[in-house]
Design an enzyme around this catalytic site. Sequence first.
Site, PDB file in Angstrom:
ATOM      1  N   ARG A  19       0.826  -1.211   0.000  1.00  0.00           N
ATOM      2  CA  ARG A  19       0.000   0.000   0.000  1.00  0.00           C
ATOM      3  C   ARG A  19       0.862   1.264   0.000  1.00  0.00           C
ATOM      4  O   ARG A  19       0.596   2.210  -0.746  1.00  0.00           O
ATOM      5  CB  ARG A  19      -0.923  -0.002   1.215  1.00  0.00           C
ATOM      6  CG  ARG A  19      -1.996  -1.058   1.139  1.00  0.00           C
ATOM      7  CD  ARG A  19      -2.843  -1.076   2.385  1.00  0.00           C
ATOM      8  NE  ARG A  19      -3.821  -2.157   2.327  1.00  0.00           N
ATOM      9  CZ  ARG A  19      -4.401  -2.698   3.378  1.00  0.00           C
ATOM     10  NH1 ARG A  19      -4.134  -2.237   4.587  1.00  0.00           N
ATOM     11  NH2 ARG A  19      -5.260  -3.672   3.235  1.00  0.00           N
ATOM     12  N   ARG A  60      20.519  -7.367   7.592  1.00  0.00           N
ATOM     13  CA  ARG A  60      20.033  -8.729   7.752  1.00  0.00           C
ATOM     14  C   ARG A  60      21.119  -9.700   8.192  1.00  0.00           C
ATOM     15  O   ARG A  60      20.822 -10.778   8.705  1.00  0.00           O
ATOM     16  CB  ARG A  60      19.422  -9.232   6.449  1.00  0.00           C
ATOM     17  CG  ARG A  60      20.429  -9.622   5.404  1.00  0.00           C
ATOM     18  CD  ARG A  60      19.791  -9.875   4.043  1.00  0.00           C
ATOM     19  NE  ARG A  60      20.655 -10.549   3.124  1.00  0.00           N
ATOM     20  CZ  ARG A  60      21.727 -10.035   2.522  1.00  0.00           C
ATOM     21  NH1 ARG A  60      22.057  -8.775   2.761  1.00  0.00           N
ATOM     22  NH2 ARG A  60      22.446 -10.739   1.687  1.00  0.00           N
TER      23      ARG A  60
END
Length: 151
Positions: free
Chosen positions: A31, A104
């Site tokens: 979105r 990460r």
Amino acid sequence: MLQDVVGLAAVSVLAVLEQAYFSLQVIYARRKFSVAPPSTDGPPEFQRVFRAQANCSEYFPIFITVLWMSGLFFSQGLSSLCGLLYLYGRLLYFRGYSQAAQGRLAPLYFSAKVLWLLIGFSSVGVLSFLCRFHLGVDLLQLLLSPLGLQP
């Protein structure tokens, strides 16, 4: 019987909730960056969130399997603790990857070590059970007695 697996069940529920959280983050990122399904191409910010979720989902079946095998055949308490550590590592991995690809790495290595520990516990536990059941030899007793520990 249920008391023998309640720790594993609790960690499993937390793991499912964590996977749901990761999936929701992809929805929010779609979105925010206007990336309509089924497209997975978008700005790097979206791609990092998407890949972080996908990577966590790819390891989920391995994690759940070795969590339960380790808990049933080795130690529920130790396996549950490792499961919580793994989930924490995966949360840090997801957050770090979502912010920057380099974010990460440390959590990835941490969670991989915990996963390998669970794989090791599973292997020792299953092998020990097979030796005890088929050969009448208590492998854990043989391994731990020289150290002065009880299985």
